[in-house]
Scaffold this active site. Structure first.
Site, PDB file in Angstrom:
ATOM      1  N   SER A  95      22.438  51.592  45.122  1.00 33.28           N
ATOM      2  CA  SER A  95      21.733  51.392  46.391  1.00 33.28           C
ATOM      3  C   SER A  95      21.991  52.608  47.271  1.00 33.28           C
ATOM      4  O   SER A  95      23.031  52.720  47.914  1.00 33.28           O
ATOM      5  CB  SER A  95      22.227  50.111  47.086  1.00 33.28           C
ATOM      6  N   LEU A 169      12.370  49.524  48.668  1.00 37.43           N
ATOM      7  CA  LEU A 169      12.280  48.064  48.619  1.00 37.43           C
ATOM      8  C   LEU A 169      13.663  47.430  48.754  1.00 37.43           C
ATOM      9  O   LEU A 169      13.818  46.396  49.419  1.00 37.43           O
ATOM     10  CB  LEU A 169      11.609  47.622  47.315  1.00 37.43           C
ATOM     11  N   LYS A 170      14.667  48.049  48.162  1.00 36.80           N
ATOM     12  CA  LYS A 170      16.032  47.512  48.282  1.00 36.80           C
ATOM     13  C   LYS A 170      16.484  47.497  49.737  1.00 36.80           C
ATOM     14  O   LYS A 170      17.131  46.526  50.189  1.00 36.80           O
ATOM     15  CB  LYS A 170      17.003  48.348  47.433  1.00 36.80           C
ATOM     16  N   LEU A 171      16.141  48.518  50.504  1.00 37.93           N
ATOM     17  CA  LEU A 171      16.521  48.536  51.913  1.00 37.93           C
ATOM     18  C   LEU A 171      15.820  47.422  52.691  1.00 37.93           C
ATOM     19  O   LEU A 171      16.426  46.794  53.563  1.00 37.93           O
ATOM     20  CB  LEU A 171      16.206  49.895  52.534  1.00 37.93           C
TER      21      LEU A 171
END
Length: 291
Positions: A95, A169-171
């Protein structure tokens, strides 16, 4: 079933070691490098540098905590890129910032190496049960090549778009997680300070449809006072910091997320290696001390 392919892990912490167990079960071989030099129990050999891991692996999977660790393990004469050959596949499950993900993609492309940014959504319980959601950004051919790996560690792969899209998208997802937890912590603190009985409050919230299954799990941890790290506070706060920087780059106003980041900075300062649900306990302690 994989046929004698070797996956080289760069970083072998709580998440990567669980991924490795599923991949070995699926037929892959595994070897690893950790910055600390610690690890290796015979079942997964540990090598002294990322480059050495990359030289002996068919696929490299990196799972490190932040941009700085990614840079240190990927670049330079002992970095993983130095040990990879053209047509290799590098899966970046870390991440990290979209900028770091794109820089790695570009560096790989210059060497003929396919790089996929593919952080995962889920904590150690999902990693244990191979129920992670993989958030993949990259070229279509590379995503197809990576699919057997993703299928072994997760229940779903979201093709988020071109390189960098998985990181973005992870954020988004972790921002919602962090802000939701912060709202819970503050609301619980109010309820306790106002005199609601503790077990009744936690039990009632566990039945509410407006609270996600993930956050209900955090509430149960707080009720039991057990903040064993499934997602450490230091990593949650780091992701919120990355999101705030990314939002500022796009000139997106995000005052709610900014306030949540400040609260999660408190959690990191007070309990860096505990689960980020520790913020609920911190707020409970504030409320208890005020009554």
């Amino acid at each position: 079933m994989a046929t004698e392919q070797t996956i080289g892990f760069i970083g072998f912490g709580a998440m990567a070691s669980r991924m490795a167990a599923h991949l070995v079960k699926a037929g892959y071989k595994a070897l690893a490098y950790t910055p600390s030099g610690k690890g290796g129990d015979g079942s997964v050999p540990f090598l002294p540098t990322p480059a050495e891991v990359a030289r002996q692996a068919d696929i490299v999977l990196v799972c490190v905590p932040d941009d700085e660790a990614l840079s240190a393990s990927m670049y330079g004469p002992t970095g993983a890129l130095a040990g990879m050959t053209a047509n290799g596949l590098l899966l970046n499950t870390s991440s990290v910032s979209p900028e770091a993900a794109l820089s790695l993609y570009d560096a790989g492309k210059a060497l003929g190496i396919a790089v996929v940014d593919c952080p995962v959504s889920g904590s150690t319980p999902e990693a244990d049960s191979a129920a992670l959601v993989v958030l993949a950004g990259g070229d279509t051919q590379a995503l197809a090549q990576a699919k057997p790996v993703f299928d072994a560690i997760g229940r779903l792969t979201v093709q988020a778009g071109p390189a960098g899209s998985g990181a973005r998208l992870k954020l988004v997802i972790n921002g919602i997680m962090g802000a939701g937890l912060t709202a819970l912590a503050e609301a619980v603190a109010y309820g306790l300070a106002a005199g609601l009985e503790r077990d009744m409050l936690f039990g009632a919230l566990d039945e509410m449809a407006v609270i996600s299954p993930h956050h209900k799990r955090k509430l149960r941890m707080a009720q039991a006072g057990d903040f064993s790290p499934q997602f450490p506070a230091r990593l949650m706060q780091k992701d919120m910091r990355l999101l705030m920087d990314a939002a500022a780059r796009e000139a997106v106003p995000a005052p709610t997320l900014a306030a949540a980041t400040q609260q999660l900075s408190l959690a990191r300062r007070a309990a860096a290696d505990s689960d980020y649900a520790a913020l609920i306990g911190i707020m409970e302690n504030i409320a208890a001390n005020d009554v």
